[in-house]
Write a protein that holds these residues in place. Structure first.
Motif, PDB file in Angstrom:
ATOM      1  N   VAL A 116      -6.137 -11.371 -10.656  1.00  0.00           N
ATOM      2  CA  VAL A 116      -5.395 -12.981 -10.545  1.00  0.00           C
ATOM      3  C   VAL A 116      -4.733 -13.435 -11.890  1.00  0.00           C
ATOM      4  CG1 VAL A 116      -7.299 -13.705  -8.541  1.00  0.00           C
ATOM      5  CG2 VAL A 116      -7.873 -14.051 -10.954  1.00  0.00           C
ATOM      6  N   THR A 117      -3.900 -14.334 -11.510  1.00  0.00           N
ATOM      7  CA  THR A 117      -3.202 -15.139 -12.724  1.00  0.00           C
ATOM      8  C   THR A 117      -4.087 -16.120 -13.304  1.00  0.00           C
ATOM      9  OG1 THR A 117      -1.923 -16.846 -11.648  1.00  0.00           O
ATOM     10  CG2 THR A 117      -1.118 -14.449 -11.730  1.00  0.00           C
ATOM     11  N   ASP A 118      -3.817 -16.801 -14.410  1.00  0.00           N
ATOM     12  CA  ASP A 118      -4.647 -18.005 -14.833  1.00  0.00           C
ATOM     13  C   ASP A 118      -4.320 -19.162 -14.055  1.00  0.00           C
ATOM     14  OD1 ASP A 118      -1.909 -18.144 -15.568  1.00  0.00           O
ATOM     15  OD2 ASP A 118      -2.229 -18.907 -17.709  1.00  0.00           O
ATOM     16  N   GLN A 119      -3.647 -18.862 -12.900  1.00  0.00           N
ATOM     17  CA  GLN A 119      -3.424 -20.164 -11.995  1.00  0.00           C
ATOM     18  C   GLN A 119      -4.182 -19.990 -10.654  1.00  0.00           C
ATOM     19  OE1 GLN A 119      -0.133 -19.107 -13.211  1.00  0.00           O
ATOM     20  NE2 GLN A 119      -0.359 -20.919 -14.692  1.00  0.00           N
ATOM     21  N   ASN A 120      -5.045 -18.788 -10.867  1.00  0.00           N
ATOM     22  CA  ASN A 120      -5.921 -18.498  -9.550  1.00  0.00           C
ATOM     23  C   ASN A 120      -5.056 -18.186  -8.519  1.00  0.00           C
ATOM     24  OD1 ASN A 120      -8.395 -18.757 -10.741  1.00  0.00           O
ATOM     25  ND2 ASN A 120      -8.547 -20.636 -10.451  1.00  0.00           N
ATOM     26  N   LEU A 124      -2.454  -8.959  -7.877  1.00  0.00           N
ATOM     27  CA  LEU A 124      -2.216  -7.651  -7.367  1.00  0.00           C
ATOM     28  C   LEU A 124      -3.395  -7.680  -6.321  1.00  0.00           C
ATOM     29  CD1 LEU A 124      -1.172  -4.719  -8.101  1.00  0.00           C
ATOM     30  CD2 LEU A 124      -3.392  -4.218  -9.370  1.00  0.00           C
ATOM     31  N   ASN A 125      -2.912  -6.877  -5.136  1.00  0.00           N
ATOM     32  CA  ASN A 125      -3.808  -7.061  -3.994  1.00  0.00           C
ATOM     33  C   ASN A 125      -4.105  -5.326  -3.646  1.00  0.00           C
ATOM     34  OD1 ASN A 125      -3.994  -9.677  -3.387  1.00  0.00           O
ATOM     35  ND2 ASN A 125      -1.880  -9.542  -1.902  1.00  0.00           N
ATOM     36  N   ARG A 126      -5.480  -5.380  -3.091  1.00  0.00           N
ATOM     37  CA  ARG A 126      -5.798  -3.805  -2.698  1.00  0.00           C
ATOM     38  C   ARG A 126      -6.077  -3.829  -1.191  1.00  0.00           C
ATOM     39  NH1 ARG A 126     -10.001  -2.015  -6.576  1.00  0.00           N
ATOM     40  NH2 ARG A 126      -7.988  -1.273  -7.895  1.00  0.00           N
ATOM     41  N   VAL A 127      -5.640  -2.709  -0.724  1.00  0.00           N
ATOM     42  CA  VAL A 127      -5.894  -2.485   0.774  1.00  0.00           C
ATOM     43  C   VAL A 127      -6.892  -1.335   0.657  1.00  0.00           C
ATOM     44  CG1 VAL A 127      -4.834  -1.190   2.742  1.00  0.00           C
ATOM     45  CG2 VAL A 127      -3.508  -2.825   1.386  1.00  0.00           C
ATOM     46  N   THR A 128      -7.984  -1.353   1.553  1.00  0.00           N
ATOM     47  CA  THR A 128      -8.954  -0.483   1.636  1.00  0.00           C
ATOM     48  C   THR A 128      -9.008  -0.023   3.129  1.00  0.00           C
ATOM     49  OG1 THR A 128     -10.127  -1.467  -0.065  1.00  0.00           O
ATOM     50  CG2 THR A 128     -11.402   0.118   1.404  1.00  0.00           C
ATOM     51  N   ALA A 156       1.534  -5.250  -5.219  1.00  0.00           N
ATOM     52  CA  ALA A 156       1.961  -6.737  -5.818  1.00  0.00           C
ATOM     53  C   ALA A 156       1.975  -7.836  -4.565  1.00  0.00           C
ATOM     54  CB  ALA A 156       3.145  -6.725  -6.530  1.00  0.00           C
ATOM     55  N   PRO A 157       1.423  -8.900  -4.685  1.00  0.00           N
ATOM     56  CA  PRO A 157       1.689  -9.618  -3.536  1.00  0.00           C
ATOM     57  C   PRO A 157       3.223 -10.156  -3.243  1.00  0.00           C
ATOM     58  CG  PRO A 157      -0.059 -10.324  -4.855  1.00  0.00           C
ATOM     59  CD  PRO A 157       0.460  -9.233  -5.647  1.00  0.00           C
ATOM     60  N   ALA A 158       4.066  -9.880  -4.505  1.00  0.00           N
ATOM     61  CA  ALA A 158       5.452 -10.317  -4.393  1.00  0.00           C
ATOM     62  C   ALA A 158       6.057  -9.271  -3.520  1.00  0.00           C
ATOM     63  CB  ALA A 158       6.047 -10.396  -5.747  1.00  0.00           C
ATOM     64  N   ASP A 159       5.611  -8.038  -3.312  1.00  0.00           N
ATOM     65  CA  ASP A 159       6.103  -7.090  -2.238  1.00  0.00           C
ATOM     66  C   ASP A 159       6.019  -7.265  -0.822  1.00  0.00           C
ATOM     67  OD1 ASP A 159       7.027  -5.710  -4.710  1.00  0.00           O
ATOM     68  OD2 ASP A 159       5.337  -4.287  -4.578  1.00  0.00           O
ATOM     69  N   GLY A 160       5.137  -8.428  -0.571  1.00  0.00           N
ATOM     70  CA  GLY A 160       4.908  -8.706   0.757  1.00  0.00           C
ATOM     71  C   GLY A 160       4.456  -8.025   1.761  1.00  0.00           C
ATOM     72  N   LEU A 161       4.868  -8.158   3.208  1.00  0.00           N
ATOM     73  CA  LEU A 161       4.436  -7.353   4.069  1.00  0.00           C
ATOM     74  C   LEU A 161       4.861  -5.868   3.895  1.00  0.00           C
ATOM     75  CD1 LEU A 161       5.167  -9.753   7.189  1.00  0.00           C
ATOM     76  CD2 LEU A 161       2.914  -9.099   6.134  1.00  0.00           C
ATOM     77  N   GLN A 162       6.145  -5.572   3.428  1.00  0.00           N
ATOM     78  CA  GLN A 162       6.341  -3.998   3.087  1.00  0.00           C
ATOM     79  C   GLN A 162       5.444  -3.699   2.006  1.00  0.00           C
ATOM     80  OE1 GLN A 162       8.901  -2.631   4.902  1.00  0.00           O
ATOM     81  NE2 GLN A 162       7.903  -0.869   3.820  1.00  0.00           N
ATOM     82  N   ALA A 167       1.606   0.346   1.005  1.00  0.00           N
ATOM     83  CA  ALA A 167       0.062   0.889   0.384  1.00  0.00           C
ATOM     84  C   ALA A 167      -0.883   1.374   1.610  1.00  0.00           C
ATOM     85  CB  ALA A 167      -0.587  -0.706  -0.315  1.00  0.00           C
ATOM     86  N   SER A 168      -0.799   0.624   2.708  1.00  0.00           N
ATOM     87  CA  SER A 168      -1.571   1.162   3.794  1.00  0.00           C
ATOM     88  C   SER A 168      -1.106   2.711   4.189  1.00  0.00           C
ATOM     89  CB  SER A 168      -1.543   0.306   5.063  1.00  0.00           C
ATOM     90  OG  SER A 168      -1.624  -0.880   4.931  1.00  0.00           O
TER      91      SER A 168
END
Length: 187
Positions: A116-120, A124-128, A156-162, A167-168
């Protein structure tokens, strides 16, 4: 100015290349038919019993919630890539006619922030993903593998649904690799 030893090193390098080329040509000229009499053989590190010639890979069942659409098809395609495209087994579309059957059930899909950034805000997200894979030898009426596999992949969340979909797909490919390795090393 050239060092006197450099000619020797270059000659040794050329000799190693020649030996490697000869070994590759010899391996390429060996027919798998000659090796079939041994019962079990592989060029991918997998050992496959001689009685197994065909495999069916029905569409994976997706019991997870919240994942991107098409996880069932991605898992099935990844398993076909491993069990058919990277072995001597031929794909049999009819489960009833196949020597072996590989079934997969996607049991769990989750996504969570791992940085998380300093703005919460998630940086970075993780798919499991967790998938149960069952491999049956229908010739010998034996279960060769029944096990759950898990894999993770970050995006990266900036990469959105793609980014989530990519990642999946990467995590499912890792699960297929792990399932193939586990199944064929137990044979």
């Amino acid at each position: 100015m050239r060092h006197p030893a450099s000619g020797i090193q270059g000659g040794a390098r050329r000799a190693r290349r020649a030996v490697a080329l000869c070994a590759a040509l010899l391996a390429a000229s060996c027919s798998p038919m000659l090796l079939q009499g041994c019962g079990v053989y592989s060029f991918s590190g997998a050992t496959i019993p001689a009685q197994l010639q065909t495999v069916a890979v029905p569409l994976a069942e997706d019991r997870s919630t919240g994942g991107p659409p098409g996880l069932d098809r991605l898992m099935t395609d990844a398993l076909i890539d491993r069990f058919v495209d990277r072995s001597r087994l031929a794909l049999e579309p009819d489960e009833g006619e196949a020597d072996a059957v590989v079934r997969a059930t996607i049991e769990r899909y989750s996504i969570a922030p791992v940085a998380v950034t300093d703005q919460n805000v998630a940086a970075l997200n993780r798919v499991t993903l967790s998938v149960r894979v069952v491999v049956e030898d229908r010739v010998e009426s034996a279960e060769l593998l029944s096990r759950s596999f898990s894999a993770t992949e970050d995006f990266a969340p900036a990469d959105g649904l793609q980014g989530e979909a990519d990642a999946s797909a990467t995590a499912l490919d890792q699960i297929a690799r792990d399932a193939f390795t586990a199944a064929t090393s137990d044979w």
